[in-house]
Design an enzyme around this catalytic site. Structure first.
Site, PDB file in Angstrom:
ATOM      1  N   SER A  50       0.800  -1.226   0.000  1.00  0.00           N
ATOM      2  CA  SER A  50       0.000   0.000   0.000  1.00  0.00           C
ATOM      3  C   SER A  50       0.830   1.272   0.000  1.00  0.00           C
ATOM      4  O   SER A  50       0.367   2.321  -0.475  1.00  0.00           O
ATOM      5  CB  SER A  50      -0.944   0.002   1.203  1.00  0.00           C
ATOM      6  OG  SER A  50      -0.236  -0.138   2.420  1.00  0.00           O
ATOM      7  N   HIS A 275      -0.417   6.468   6.173  1.00  0.00           N
ATOM      8  CA  HIS A 275       0.123   6.242   4.834  1.00  0.00           C
ATOM      9  C   HIS A 275       0.478   7.584   4.193  1.00  0.00           C
ATOM     10  O   HIS A 275      -0.058   8.618   4.576  1.00  0.00           O
ATOM     11  CB  HIS A 275      -0.890   5.506   3.958  1.00  0.00           C
ATOM     12  CG  HIS A 275      -0.927   4.037   4.179  1.00  0.00           C
ATOM     13  ND1 HIS A 275      -1.441   3.478   5.328  1.00  0.00           N
ATOM     14  CD2 HIS A 275      -0.505   2.995   3.409  1.00  0.00           C
ATOM     15  CE1 HIS A 275      -1.344   2.166   5.253  1.00  0.00           C
ATOM     16  NE2 HIS A 275      -0.774   1.843   4.094  1.00  0.00           N
TER      17      HIS A 275
END
Length: 296
Positions: A50, A275
């Site tokens: 990811s 993230h």
């Protein structure tokens, strides 16, 4: 008691958002399409998890793989003017997913062939259980906000369980790099590290970073150990390493919204919790281009 109740509410909201990180570990999706070939240029394939795919950053594609149109592979491809570009990175990917299908996403290594000239690989975080570590540490922080309950749990048996996980992941990363060389023997390979998530000093910024004060440096050091392992495996495999940590220091989850390149538990810029956002992916692209010798 009122303060304790308010703080407890903050923990509840934080833990709910942390669950979104865990959900990424189960993601999988359909194969990515290649760009229309152009005369000359690199034949580039991007592999990874990811942090490569860029979940939550517009525009999204790839089904549950959650690929962004401005993730670092896409930006790298645009800068290099590649002849072909295939991004098969997928949220939740582990090293095993290089050899096996991840939902509808085919085994990532299957995208490589002898015509491939450039490969980037961002992997390892899910092999050590990144999402589970974040979730565990967030939950334990409520029991001892000023202490280090997460570190205490992971070192309860005298050693450090996370150190052991990193050591175990090292052999898996080495196997992937060998697999890349076998399938794409003429390709330059860049192993990509992870960006600065925690502040590079200090004890954090609750509730954006719902970790106990003593666990922030522990988790920061764990990420640095993961990156050190990746750099070591790159050297052993004679491939290039892209240091994405150093250029992102000072843009971690605790920095103001406009300066932040990695989002916190409740993102204020489009991205998944913990993230990179679009600026973070751009910084990672810069590190990859530097590793290839093509930095502007």
């Amino acid at each position: 008691m009122a303060q304790a109740h308010a703080r407890g509410g903050q923990y509840g909201k934080a833990l709910a958002a942390v669950g979104a990180v865990a959900a990424l570990a189960a993601a999988a999706a359909a194969p990515a399409a290649a760009q229309t070939p152009r005369p000359g240029g690199e034949r580039y394939v991007a592999l990874g998890d990811s942090y490569t795919s860029g979940p939550g950053i517009p525009q999204q594609s790839g089904g549950d793989c959650l690929r962004s149109s401005v993730n670092y592979p896409a930006l790298t491809s645009a800068k290099l003017g590649t002849a072909t570009f295939k991004d098969v990175s997928c949220s939740g990917a582990k090293t095993d997913d290089m050899w096996q299908a991840q939902g509808a996403n085919p085994a990532q290594l299957n995208t490589l062939d002898k015509r491939t000239t450039l490969v980037t690989l961002g992997i390892g975080g899910n092999d050590i259980g990144f999402s589970g570590i974040i979730e565990t540490c967030a939950k334990l922080s409520a029991s001892d906000p000023a202490g280090a309950p997460c570190k205490k749990q992971y070192t309860a048996n005298g050693g450090d369980e996370l150190d052991g996980r990193i050591a175990g992941a090292a052999t898996k990363v080495a196997k992937v790099l060998k697999g890349i060389h076998q399938r794409a023997p003429f390709a330059r390979v860049v192993l990509v590290g992870y960006p600065s998530i925690m502040p590079d000093n200090g004890v954090g910024c609750f509730p954006k970073l719902p970790m106990a004060a003593g666990d922030v440096p522990y988790l920061r050091d764990t990420e640095k150990k993961l990156n050190a392992m990746l750099q070591q495996q790159a050297a052993k495999a004679h491939v290039r390493y892209a240091d994405t940590y150093t250029p992102t220091v000072g843009h971690d989850v605790c920095t103001p919204k406009d300066d932040r390149w990695v989002e916190g538990v409740q993102p204020e810029n489009p991205a998944a919790p913990f993230h990179p956002n679009a600026k973070g992916e751009a910084a990672m692209a810069g590190a990859v281009l530097k590793a290839t010798g093509r930095a502007s």
